[in-house]
Write a protein that holds these residues in place. Sequence first.
Motif, PDB file in Angstrom:
ATOM      1  N   PHE A 118     -50.798 -19.894  -1.067  1.00 35.81           N
ATOM      2  CA  PHE A 118     -50.083 -18.687  -1.581  1.00 35.81           C
ATOM      3  C   PHE A 118     -49.293 -19.017  -2.706  1.00 35.81           C
ATOM      4  CE2 PHE A 118     -46.653 -15.385  -1.722  1.00 35.81           C
ATOM      5  CZ  PHE A 118     -47.555 -14.324  -1.533  1.00 35.81           C
ATOM      6  N   PRO A 119     -49.298 -18.194  -3.998  1.00 33.29           N
ATOM      7  CA  PRO A 119     -48.712 -18.728  -4.978  1.00 33.29           C
ATOM      8  C   PRO A 119     -47.341 -19.291  -4.994  1.00 33.29           C
ATOM      9  CG  PRO A 119     -49.609 -16.452  -5.313  1.00 33.29           C
ATOM     10  CD  PRO A 119     -49.753 -16.861  -3.669  1.00 33.29           C
ATOM     11  N   LEU A 120     -46.454 -18.949  -3.866  1.00 31.30           N
ATOM     12  CA  LEU A 120     -45.209 -19.464  -3.592  1.00 31.30           C
ATOM     13  C   LEU A 120     -45.348 -20.297  -2.224  1.00 31.30           C
ATOM     14  CD1 LEU A 120     -43.260 -15.888  -4.217  1.00 31.30           C
ATOM     15  CD2 LEU A 120     -43.789 -17.860  -6.035  1.00 31.30           C
TER      16      LEU A 120
ATOM     17  N   ASP B 156     -54.432 -13.834   3.582  1.00 33.04           N
ATOM     18  CA  ASP B 156     -55.745 -14.161   2.578  1.00 33.04           C
ATOM     19  C   ASP B 156     -55.397 -14.638   1.237  1.00 33.04           C
ATOM     20  OD1 ASP B 156     -58.368 -14.286   1.421  1.00 33.04           O
ATOM     21  OD2 ASP B 156     -58.927 -12.790   2.442  1.00 33.04           O
ATOM     22  N   THR B 157     -54.868 -15.910   1.211  1.00 34.90           N
ATOM     23  CA  THR B 157     -54.349 -16.260   0.002  1.00 34.90           C
ATOM     24  C   THR B 157     -55.514 -16.111  -1.354  1.00 34.90           C
ATOM     25  OG1 THR B 157     -55.043 -18.628   0.359  1.00 34.90           O
ATOM     26  CG2 THR B 157     -52.871 -17.880   1.070  1.00 34.90           C
TER      27      THR B 157
ATOM     28  N   THR C 176     -34.363 -15.970  -1.100  1.00 35.63           N
ATOM     29  CA  THR C 176     -34.478 -14.877  -2.118  1.00 35.63           C
ATOM     30  C   THR C 176     -34.651 -15.239  -3.318  1.00 35.63           C
ATOM     31  OG1 THR C 176     -31.824 -14.629  -2.219  1.00 35.63           O
ATOM     32  CG2 THR C 176     -32.896 -13.094  -0.501  1.00 35.63           C
ATOM     33  N   SER C 177     -33.993 -16.302  -3.953  1.00 33.93           N
ATOM     34  CA  SER C 177     -34.402 -16.535  -5.175  1.00 33.93           C
ATOM     35  C   SER C 177     -35.654 -17.316  -5.569  1.00 33.93           C
ATOM     36  CB  SER C 177     -33.246 -17.721  -5.435  1.00 33.93           C
ATOM     37  OG  SER C 177     -33.405 -18.861  -4.972  1.00 33.93           O
ATOM     38  N   ALA C 178     -36.289 -17.974  -4.450  1.00 35.53           N
ATOM     39  CA  ALA C 178     -37.683 -18.568  -4.540  1.00 35.53           C
ATOM     40  C   ALA C 178     -38.627 -17.839  -4.226  1.00 35.53           C
ATOM     41  CB  ALA C 178     -37.568 -19.829  -3.702  1.00 35.53           C
TER      42      ALA C 178
ATOM     43  N   GLU D 243     -40.583 -10.901 -10.392  1.00 39.16           N
ATOM     44  CA  GLU D 243     -40.877 -11.425 -11.706  1.00 39.16           C
ATOM     45  C   GLU D 243     -42.564 -11.261 -12.044  1.00 39.16           C
ATOM     46  OE1 GLU D 243     -39.414 -15.392 -12.055  1.00 39.16           O
ATOM     47  OE2 GLU D 243     -37.460 -14.737 -12.047  1.00 39.16           O
ATOM     48  N   GLU D 244     -43.246 -11.523 -10.984  1.00 38.23           N
ATOM     49  CA  GLU D 244     -44.639 -11.705 -11.319  1.00 38.23           C
ATOM     50  C   GLU D 244     -45.647 -10.283 -11.036  1.00 38.23           C
ATOM     51  OE1 GLU D 244     -46.015 -15.160  -9.428  1.00 38.23           O
ATOM     52  OE2 GLU D 244     -44.305 -16.404 -10.522  1.00 38.23           O
ATOM     53  N   TRP D 245     -44.918  -9.433 -10.168  1.00 32.71           N
ATOM     54  CA  TRP D 245     -45.647  -8.410  -9.577  1.00 32.71           C
ATOM     55  C   TRP D 245     -44.967  -7.206  -9.635  1.00 32.71           C
ATOM     56  CZ3 TRP D 245     -50.448  -9.216  -7.401  1.00 32.71           C
ATOM     57  CH2 TRP D 245     -50.919 -10.877  -7.103  1.00 32.71           C
TER      58      TRP D 245
END
Length: 139
Positions: free
Chosen positions: A48-50, A129-130, A61-63, A70-72
């Motif tokens: 997963f991206p994170l 499903d990454t 919450t920050s990570a 920010e990305e979606w």
Amino acid sequence: MTGPSDFATSPAPADVVRRQYIASADGDLEALRATLAPDVEWTEMAGFPLAGTYRTPEGVTSAVMERLAEEWDGWAAHDDTYVVDGENVVVLARYTATNKATGKDIDVRVAHHFTVRGGLIVRFEQFVDTAKVREAMED
């Protein structure tokens, strides 16, 4: 099962988890942090991206939530089925969002495993499903 008047404070594992989803959907990070134990372990799935394990309510919450925002556009977890076994709550859900960089949409199934103790989420593990998520991030 709890009634509507005590849902906001119910320590029942499914109620705590549901409050987390509602807070997330509302973008209310303070309310979301209030559902997390001080020593929470929040694991986003490998691939997963994170991906990784985050600790502390502020760290989660920050990570995770702030970076997703920010990305979606419109990132949402739609919870639909709860399976409860004592302190364990498994939620079947789906993610929907539009990637800001590519404009591509996602609509993927996901399973979340929460462990709730003393009215707080102490552990979270994501299964998703990454590849579907990453496809939406590629031009």
